[in-house]
Design an enzyme around this catalytic site. Structure first.
Site, PDB file in Angstrom:
ATOM      1  CG  ASP A   1      -0.324   0.257   2.532  1.00 41.36           C
ATOM      2  OD1 ASP A   1       0.931   0.336   2.604  1.00 41.36           O
ATOM      3  OD2 ASP A   1      -1.056   0.404   3.533  1.00 41.36           O
TER       4      ASP A   1
ATOM      5  CB  CYS B   1       1.092  -2.157   4.786  1.00 36.44           C
ATOM      6  SG  CYS B   1       1.030  -3.106   6.316  1.00 36.44           S
TER       7      CYS B   1
ATOM      8  CB  THR C   1       2.793  -1.898  10.940  1.00 36.14           C
ATOM      9  OG1 THR C   1       1.561  -2.419  10.389  1.00 36.14           O
ATOM     10  CG2 THR C   1       2.535  -0.566  11.625  1.00 36.14           C
ATOM     11  N   GLY C   2       3.489  -3.557   8.184  1.00 36.53           N
ATOM     12  CA  GLY C   2       3.548  -4.953   7.721  1.00 36.53           C
ATOM     13  C   GLY C   2       2.430  -5.794   8.324  1.00 36.53           C
TER      14      GLY C   2
ATOM     15  CG  HIS D   1      11.421 -23.941  12.406  1.00 31.44           C
ATOM     16  ND1 HIS D   1      11.505 -23.846  13.775  1.00 31.44           N
ATOM     17  CD2 HIS D   1      12.535 -24.588  12.004  1.00 31.44           C
ATOM     18  CE1 HIS D   1      12.627 -24.427  14.191  1.00 31.44           C
ATOM     19  NE2 HIS D   1      13.283 -24.864  13.129  1.00 31.44           N
TER      20      HIS D   1
ATOM     21  NE  ARG E   1      10.972 -30.089  15.373  1.00 25.88           N
ATOM     22  CZ  ARG E   1      12.184 -29.778  14.947  1.00 25.88           C
ATOM     23  NH1 ARG E   1      12.799 -30.539  14.052  1.00 25.88           N
ATOM     24  NH2 ARG E   1      12.809 -28.695  15.399  1.00 25.88           N
ATOM     25  CG  HIS E   2       9.676 -27.621  11.099  1.00 28.58           C
ATOM     26  ND1 HIS E   2       9.361 -27.113  12.340  1.00 28.58           N
ATOM     27  CD2 HIS E   2      10.998 -27.934  11.141  1.00 28.58           C
ATOM     28  CE1 HIS E   2      10.443 -27.117  13.107  1.00 28.58           C
ATOM     29  NE2 HIS E   2      11.447 -27.608  12.396  1.00 28.58           N
TER      30      HIS E   2
ATOM     31  NE  ARG F   1       5.560 -29.193  15.250  1.00 22.56           N
ATOM     32  CZ  ARG F   1       6.742 -29.257  15.836  1.00 22.56           C
ATOM     33  NH1 ARG F   1       7.700 -28.408  15.488  1.00 22.56           N
ATOM     34  NH2 ARG F   1       6.981 -30.142  16.769  1.00 22.56           N
TER      35      ARG F   1
HETATM   36  C1  RB5 Z   1      -1.782   3.041   6.390  1.00 23.57           C
HETATM   37  O1  RB5 Z   1      -1.837   4.295   6.997  1.00 23.57           O
HETATM   38  C2  RB5 Z   1      -1.417   1.986   7.406  1.00 23.57           C
HETATM   39  O2  RB5 Z   1      -2.473   1.786   8.272  1.00 23.57           O
HETATM   40  C3  RB5 Z   1      -1.034   0.704   6.712  1.00 23.57           C
HETATM   41  O3  RB5 Z   1       0.034   0.932   5.859  1.00 23.57           O
HETATM   42  C4  RB5 Z   1      -0.580  -0.438   7.608  1.00 23.57           C
HETATM   43  O4  RB5 Z   1       0.415  -0.034   8.476  1.00 23.57           O
HETATM   44  C5  RB5 Z   1      -1.658  -1.206   8.268  1.00 23.57           C
HETATM   45  O5  RB5 Z   1      -1.429  -2.227   8.924  1.00 23.57           O
END
Ligand code: RB5
Length: 159
Positions: A11, A68, A70-71, A101, A135-136, A139
């Site tokens: 994004d 994104c 934070t990911g 794993h 084993r992985h 899972r």
């Molecule tokens: C966008 O502002 C932000 O919320 C998005 O990039 C992401 O971090 C969401 O998890």
């Protein structure tokens, strides 16, 4: 399907890092399929996660990298689909373990969290580490088996 093709998606929060990673992958001899986004205009991360997920499930690529801010949002989005194992990694150790794993087929990164050089290191480690199996395997098979069981019961009306 070549291991040398990597799908990318982000994004707006992951856009800058996606561009850096794209250049890095090309410099390392990888072919990149970029599913956007194309600039920093605000968009919704599930739409971009879904593009990369489809490329994996349609066997166009084996692996993808999604970003994104934070990911977190983009990894949550991708992990809703069977066959997808998206790992949100923040250092080379988590990247390595997610391959050894968890046989992760998507790497998720936080574009507002980690620096570009660390991200390149994570990507390199992730792309060059093989799944350990054993084993992985049992899972990771349970991930989709349990989800399938749930949905079968749910659709039958038992839940
Ligand atoms: C966008 O502002 C932000 O919320 C998005 O990039 C992401 O971090 C969401 O998890």
């Amino acid at each position: 399907m070549s291991e040398k093709i990597v799908a990318l998606g982000s994004d707006h929060g992951g856009f800058r890092l996606k561009e850096e990673i794209k250049n890095f992958l090309v410099s390392r001899g990888y072919e990149v399929k970029d599913f956007g986004t194309k600039d920093e205009t605000s968009v919704d991360y599930p739409d971009y996660a879904f593009q990369v997920v489809k490329a994996i499930l349609n066997k166009e690529v084996e692996k993808g990298i999604i970003m994104c801010g934070t990911g977190i949002g983009i990894s949550i989005s991708a992990n809703r689909f069977p066959g997808i194992r998206a790992a949100l990694c923040w250092d080379s150790y988590t990247a390595k373990m997610s391959r050894l794993h968890n046989n992760s087929n998507l790497l998720a990164l936080g574009g507002r969290i980690i620096g570009v050089e660390l991200a390149k290191d994570i990507v390199e480690t992730w792309l060059t580490t093989d799944f350990e199996g054993g084993r992985h395997e049992r899972r990771i098979n349970k991930l989709d088996e349990l989800a399938k069981k749930f949905w079968e019961e749910y659709l039958r009306g038992d839940k």
